[in-house]
Design a protein around this motif. Structure first.
Motif, mmCIF file in Angstrom:
data_model
loop_
_atom_site.group_PDB
_atom_site.id
_atom_site.type_symbol
_atom_site.label_atom_id
_atom_site.label_comp_id
_atom_site.label_asym_id
_atom_site.label_seq_id
_atom_site.Cartn_x
_atom_site.Cartn_y
_atom_site.Cartn_z
ATOM 1 N N PRO A 122 26.969 42.202 48.099
ATOM 2 C CA PRO A 122 28.792 41.959 48.155
ATOM 3 C C PRO A 122 29.013 40.269 48.753
ATOM 4 N N GLN A 123 30.741 40.346 48.558
ATOM 5 C CA GLN A 123 30.770 39.052 48.728
ATOM 6 C C GLN A 123 31.518 39.938 49.612
ATOM 7 N N ARG A 124 31.497 38.370 50.934
ATOM 8 C CA ARG A 124 31.644 38.014 51.877
ATOM 9 C C ARG A 124 33.089 38.421 52.016
ATOM 10 N N LEU A 125 34.419 38.556 52.871
ATOM 11 C CA LEU A 125 34.893 38.403 53.203
ATOM 12 C C LEU A 125 35.678 37.918 54.271
ATOM 13 N N THR A 126 35.930 38.879 55.367
ATOM 14 C CA THR A 126 36.029 38.535 56.467
ATOM 15 C C THR A 126 35.575 39.993 57.585
ATOM 16 N N VAL A 127 35.703 39.899 58.644
ATOM 17 C CA VAL A 127 35.107 40.442 60.281
ATOM 18 C C VAL A 127 36.314 40.338 61.182
ATOM 19 N N LEU A 183 41.488 35.536 49.018
ATOM 20 C CA LEU A 183 40.018 34.598 48.643
ATOM 21 C C LEU A 183 39.329 34.833 49.724
ATOM 22 N N SER A 184 38.131 34.530 49.577
ATOM 23 C CA SER A 184 37.229 33.281 50.417
ATOM 24 C C SER A 184 37.025 31.970 50.685
ATOM 25 N N ARG A 185 36.434 31.485 50.647
ATOM 26 C CA ARG A 185 36.412 29.967 50.388
ATOM 27 C C ARG A 185 35.064 29.541 49.189
ATOM 28 N N ALA A 186 34.337 30.583 49.294
ATOM 29 C CA ALA A 186 33.475 30.129 48.108
ATOM 30 C C ALA A 186 33.750 31.349 47.075
ATOM 31 N N GLU A 187 35.135 32.132 47.548
ATOM 32 C CA GLU A 187 35.465 32.569 45.581
ATOM 33 C C GLU A 187 36.005 31.594 45.364
ATOM 34 N N ASN A 188 37.240 30.928 46.222
ATOM 35 C CA ASN A 188 37.989 29.499 45.375
ATOM 36 C C ASN A 188 36.976 28.743 44.888
ATOM 37 N N ALA A 189 35.621 28.720 45.212
ATOM 38 C CA ALA A 189 34.816 27.199 45.197
ATOM 39 C C ALA A 189 34.872 27.261 43.682
ATOM 40 N N GLU A 190 33.833 29.207 43.063
ATOM 41 C CA GLU A 190 33.578 29.710 41.760
ATOM 42 C C GLU A 190 34.876 29.492 41.314
ATOM 43 N N ALA A 191 35.938 29.603 41.680
ATOM 44 C CA ALA A 191 36.817 29.436 40.211
ATOM 45 C C ALA A 191 37.471 27.879 39.992
ATOM 46 N N ALA A 192 36.644 27.049 40.678
ATOM 47 C CA ALA A 192 37.032 25.689 40.571
ATOM 48 C C ALA A 192 36.015 25.452 39.608
ATOM 49 N N ARG A 193 34.988 25.599 40.295
ATOM 50 C CA ARG A 193 33.640 25.886 38.637
ATOM 51 C C ARG A 193 33.785 26.213 37.446
ATOM 52 N N LEU A 194 33.888 27.406 37.340
ATOM 53 C CA LEU A 194 34.612 27.983 36.254
ATOM 54 C C LEU A 194 35.508 27.223 35.633
ATOM 55 N N LEU A 195 37.049 26.492 36.191
ATOM 56 C CA LEU A 195 38.208 26.072 35.770
ATOM 57 C C LEU A 195 37.578 24.234 35.803
ATOM 58 N N GLY A 226 43.802 28.657 47.337
ATOM 59 C CA GLY A 226 44.059 29.620 45.907
ATOM 60 C C GLY A 226 44.427 31.042 46.027
ATOM 61 N N ALA A 227 45.203 31.469 45.416
ATOM 62 C CA ALA A 227 46.232 33.011 45.516
ATOM 63 C C ALA A 227 45.712 33.365 44.771
ATOM 64 N N VAL A 228 45.877 35.218 44.679
ATOM 65 C CA VAL A 228 45.604 36.115 44.257
ATOM 66 C C VAL A 228 46.549 36.364 43.101
ATOM 67 N N TYR A 229 45.755 36.949 41.434
ATOM 68 C CA TYR A 229 47.034 36.553 40.680
ATOM 69 C C TYR A 229 47.219 38.117 40.156
ATOM 70 N N ARG A 230 47.876 38.970 40.437
ATOM 71 C CA ARG A 230 48.308 40.212 40.218
ATOM 72 C C ARG A 230 49.304 39.656 38.493
ATOM 73 N N ALA A 231 48.681 41.363 38.062
ATOM 74 C CA ALA A 231 49.275 41.181 36.372
ATOM 75 C C ALA A 231 50.584 41.461 36.548
ATOM 76 N N ALA A 232 50.602 41.393 35.586
ATOM 77 C CA ALA A 232 52.894 41.126 35.338
ATOM 78 C C ALA A 232 52.748 42.064 34.036
ATOM 79 N N PRO A 233 54.159 43.483 33.472
ATOM 80 C CA PRO A 233 54.624 43.664 31.869
ATOM 81 C C PRO A 233 54.383 42.193 31.204
ATOM 82 N N GLY A 234 54.321 41.957 30.856
ATOM 83 C CA GLY A 234 54.850 40.901 29.429
ATOM 84 C C GLY A 234 54.174 39.428 29.666
ATOM 85 N N ALA A 235 54.472 39.000 31.584
ATOM 86 C CA ALA A 235 54.348 37.669 31.736
ATOM 87 C C ALA A 235 52.850 36.993 31.221
ATOM 88 N N GLN A 236 52.131 37.469 30.740
ATOM 89 C CA GLN A 236 50.660 36.713 30.599
ATOM 90 C C GLN A 236 50.170 37.414 29.251
#
Length: 281
Positions: A122-127, A183-195, A226-236
């Motif tokens: 699993p992806q480690r987040l916080t301790v 988000l963790s640092r590793a997740e922000n880095a993976e998001a940047a790699r995909l982008l 990075g910030a977590v994004y949540r779906a909003a009806p009609g906004a995406q």
């Protein structure tokens, strides 16, 4: 009648003089004609107070001899050495963090788990140090526990395991869906790699080249928030409808030693490994 008025005015003038003298005494000002009346160590000639402090400094920060008072240099003390274990509500030590992570990863729960890069585990987040139970708040001998959180990208599950540091074992496990912690640092880095690799990242790559004269090929070339994004009806677009159930992020990248790059209209779905653009109309 004239004598009466003169006597009255004389009383008024005399009363005013007494009031001025009393006020001068209260605020520590020597009246003219009385300089030196205090004897040695008294007020300065001319009726002015020296304004010296108990340490011999004047109000201007000078010593009585006229020299500037020396200011002692600041002292920076070394932080005390961190022990292997803390006590009570002390923050977790590095050794404790490593130990509770290892304990929390044990067992069968994470056998098929995946991290943000699709690797096993699993992806480690916080301790974090766990809050004491209700009956343990004022108990100095209460067990010392830590909450360890993981995100399993295989089934988009947030897992929290509470480890008793004294017993060296997991005492509670919580499983949640649709919960998206920071988000963790590793997740922000993976998001940047995909982008960076996606056609929608063309603007980011162009802005980076304009700012540096070099090609953008790696997340290491950026400072990432990075910030977590949540779906909003009609906004995406429909591609992002599962954000919130999926782990999605909006990046705020900055060129190292350079400007910020605006990518707020782009969302990376880390669970699906895809990038989508929000409607900017």
């Amino acid at each position: 009648m004239r004598e009466t008025v003169h006597r009255h005015l004389g009383k008024v003038v005399a009363g005013a003089a007494i009031a001025v003298a009393a006020t001068a005494v209260m605020i520590g000002i020597t009246l003219p004609g009385t300089a030196g009346a205090e004897g040695a160590g008294g007020g300065a000639a001319g009726g002015r107070s020296t304004g010296q402090t108990a340490s011999g400094q004047t109000a201007s920060g000078q010593t009585a001899s006229g020299q500037d008072a020396a200011v002692a240099p600041g002292v920076v003390e070394q932080a005390p050495a961190e022990g292997a274990r803390g006590r009570g509500t002390d923050p977790l030590t590095d050794d404790e963090i490593a130990r509770v992570e290892q304990i929390a990863l044990g067992g069968q729960r994470f056998g098929a788990a995946q991290d943000v890069e699709g690797e096993r585990g699993p992806q480690r987040l916080t301790v974090d140090l766990a809050e004491p139970d209700a009956g343990e708040v004022d108990d100095p001998a209460a067990p010392r526990r830590a909450d360890v959180t993981f995100y399993d990208y295989r089934d988009d599950t947030l897992v929290t395991r509470t480890v008793d540091l004294d017993a060296g074992k997991v005492v509670r496990t919580g499983v949640q869906h649709g919960v998206q912690p920071p988000l963790s640092r590793a997740e922000n880095a993976e998001a940047a790699r995909l982008l960076i690799a996606d056609p929608l990242g063309a603007g980011l790559r162009a802005d980076y080249r304009d700012a540096t004269g070099r090609d953008l090929t790696s997340p290491d070339q950026l400072l990432l928030n990075g910030a977590v994004y949540r779906a909003a009806p009609g906004a995406q677009p429909a591609a992002l409808d599962r954000c919130g159930e999926h782990r999605c992020v909006r990046l705020f990248p900055k060129v190292v030693n350079g400007p910020w790059v605006d990518t707020r209209y782009l969302v990376v779905d880390l669970s699906a490994g895809k990038v989508a653009a929000l409607d900017r109309g």
